[in-house]
Design a protein around this motif. Structure first.
Motif, PDB file in Angstrom:
ATOM      1  N   HIS A 220       0.576  -1.094  -0.097  1.00  0.00           N
ATOM      2  CA  HIS A 220       0.066  -0.158   0.215  1.00  0.00           C
ATOM      3  C   HIS A 220       0.644   1.693  -0.044  1.00  0.00           C
ATOM      4  N   LEU A 223       2.175   2.051  -3.446  1.00  0.00           N
ATOM      5  CA  LEU A 223       1.396   2.213  -4.677  1.00  0.00           C
ATOM      6  C   LEU A 223       0.723   3.956  -4.583  1.00  0.00           C
ATOM      7  N   HIS A 224       0.742   4.007  -2.646  1.00  0.00           N
ATOM      8  CA  HIS A 224       0.434   5.160  -2.354  1.00  0.00           C
ATOM      9  C   HIS A 224       1.076   6.214  -1.426  1.00  0.00           C
ATOM     10  N   THR A 225       2.255   6.356  -1.591  1.00  0.00           N
ATOM     11  CA  THR A 225       3.326   7.032  -0.660  1.00  0.00           C
ATOM     12  C   THR A 225       4.251   7.519  -1.703  1.00  0.00           C
ATOM     13  N   SER A 226       4.472   8.536  -1.357  1.00  0.00           N
ATOM     14  CA  SER A 226       6.451   8.956  -1.735  1.00  0.00           C
ATOM     15  C   SER A 226       7.441   8.773  -1.244  1.00  0.00           C
ATOM     16  N   GLY A 232      -0.654   6.348   3.375  1.00  0.00           N
ATOM     17  CA  GLY A 232      -1.624   6.585   2.916  1.00  0.00           C
ATOM     18  C   GLY A 232      -3.227   6.965   3.846  1.00  0.00           C
ATOM     19  N   GLU A 235      -4.791   9.705   4.829  1.00  0.00           N
ATOM     20  CA  GLU A 235      -4.600  11.092   3.923  1.00  0.00           C
ATOM     21  C   GLU A 235      -5.980  11.258   3.336  1.00  0.00           C
ATOM     22  N   ASN A 237      -5.879  12.213   0.481  1.00  0.00           N
ATOM     23  CA  ASN A 237      -5.154  11.594  -0.721  1.00  0.00           C
ATOM     24  C   ASN A 237      -5.244  10.299  -1.316  1.00  0.00           C
ATOM     25  N   HIS A 238      -5.574   9.819  -0.309  1.00  0.00           N
ATOM     26  CA  HIS A 238      -5.553   7.935  -0.029  1.00  0.00           C
ATOM     27  C   HIS A 238      -7.046   8.705  -1.186  1.00  0.00           C
ATOM     28  N   HIS A 241      -6.771  10.076  -4.641  1.00  0.00           N
ATOM     29  CA  HIS A 241      -5.901   9.348  -5.546  1.00  0.00           C
ATOM     30  C   HIS A 241      -6.868   8.097  -6.334  1.00  0.00           C
ATOM     31  N   HIS A 242      -7.862   7.500  -5.769  1.00  0.00           N
ATOM     32  CA  HIS A 242      -8.542   6.449  -6.148  1.00  0.00           C
ATOM     33  C   HIS A 242     -10.146   7.562  -6.960  1.00  0.00           C
TER      34      HIS A 242
END
Length: 256
Positions: A220, A223-226, A232, A235, A237-238, A241-242
């Motif tokens: 996870h 796929l969802h964090t930098s 994520g 957050e 932004n999770h 993102h979807h």
């Protein structure tokens, strides 16, 4: 002894227990401090490294003699020291989330092996060589530690950089000794219970479940964090993102 325990207790409840990266405060401490800072951070990283601890717990779960414990822990230490020192010094790195995902798989593997999964599910007479598997997973665990260490201000290549890496590794070993002492105390108490053999399967099922949850968490994160200090689920932004993916799919569908 009480001072030592009081010193390590805060580490067990630090943010690193849930975020396997290195905070900005820790990075600044490295800049401001000396080699002892690297030793302390190495110990902290091992003691709060739930994936490393789960794997070690699985390794020593059925070991009964001091000789066997020393043998397996030594080969694990050799493995993670090799990759920690050389990968860091040579600047070899990889995506931290994916490296930690492989470490999570090592946790699942050890629980599966402890429950005789190879014999029951694959019909094998015996499991793959535990000594070799511990060494291989030690290399992977060391690479995971290296990806974190390379986030720190290590300076230019040379004796100074090497000493910082070695200091961090010394801290890792000290943290491992403390963690092992606690684990052996727990396992010794469990062995005295008359239902230990029956409960051992439940404990190792728990190790596998924990490893599987860690695997999902790392994937996870990939796929969802930098960054290694972000995760994520909490957050906004999770969800964004979807929603963005759904909007893109709807746009593509409408334009077909």
């Amino acid at each position: 002894m009480s001072k030592l325990i009081r010193g390590f207790v805060p580490l067990l409840f630090s943010a690193n227990l849930f975020a396997h990266g290195i905070s900005e405060e820790a990075k600044q401490a490295m800049i401001d401090g000396g080699l002892l800072r690297y030793v302390w951070l190495g110990a902290e990283h091992m003691i709060t490294g739930y994936d490393h601890l789960l794997f070690l717990f699985g390794v020593i779960f059925f070991l009964k003699t001091f000789k066997d414990i020393v043998r397996f822990i030594s080969i694990f230490t050799l493995g993670h020291s090799i990759t920690l020192i050389f990968a860091t010094f040579m600047g070899i790195t990889a995506n931290y989330w994916l490296v930690d995902a492989v470490i999570a798989i090592s946790v699942i593997y050890k629980g599966f092996d402890n429950n005789k999964g190879f014999q029951e599910y694959f019909g094998m007479n015996k499991s793959p060589s535990l000594l070799w598997m511990v060494f291989i997973f030690g290399l992977i665990h060391g690479f995971g530690l290296s990806t974190r260490l390379q986030q720190l201000p290590l300076g230019e290549k040379g004796s100074g950089m090497l000493m910082r890496i070695i200091s961090f590794n010394i801290g890792v070993e000290l943290g491992q000794i403390v963690a092992l002492a606690i684990m052996l105390l727990i396992i010794t108490q469990l062995r005295r219970h008359h239902m230990f053999k029956r409960l051992s399967r439940v404990f190792n099922d728990g190790i596998m479940l924990a490893g599987f949850m860690l695997l999902l968490m790392q994937l996870h994160g990939y796929l969802h964090t930098s960054g290694p200090d972000e995760f994520g689920f909490s957050e906004d932004n999770h969800m964004h993102h979807h929603m963005k993916l759904e909007n893109e799919q709807e746009y593509q569908h409408d334009n077909l």
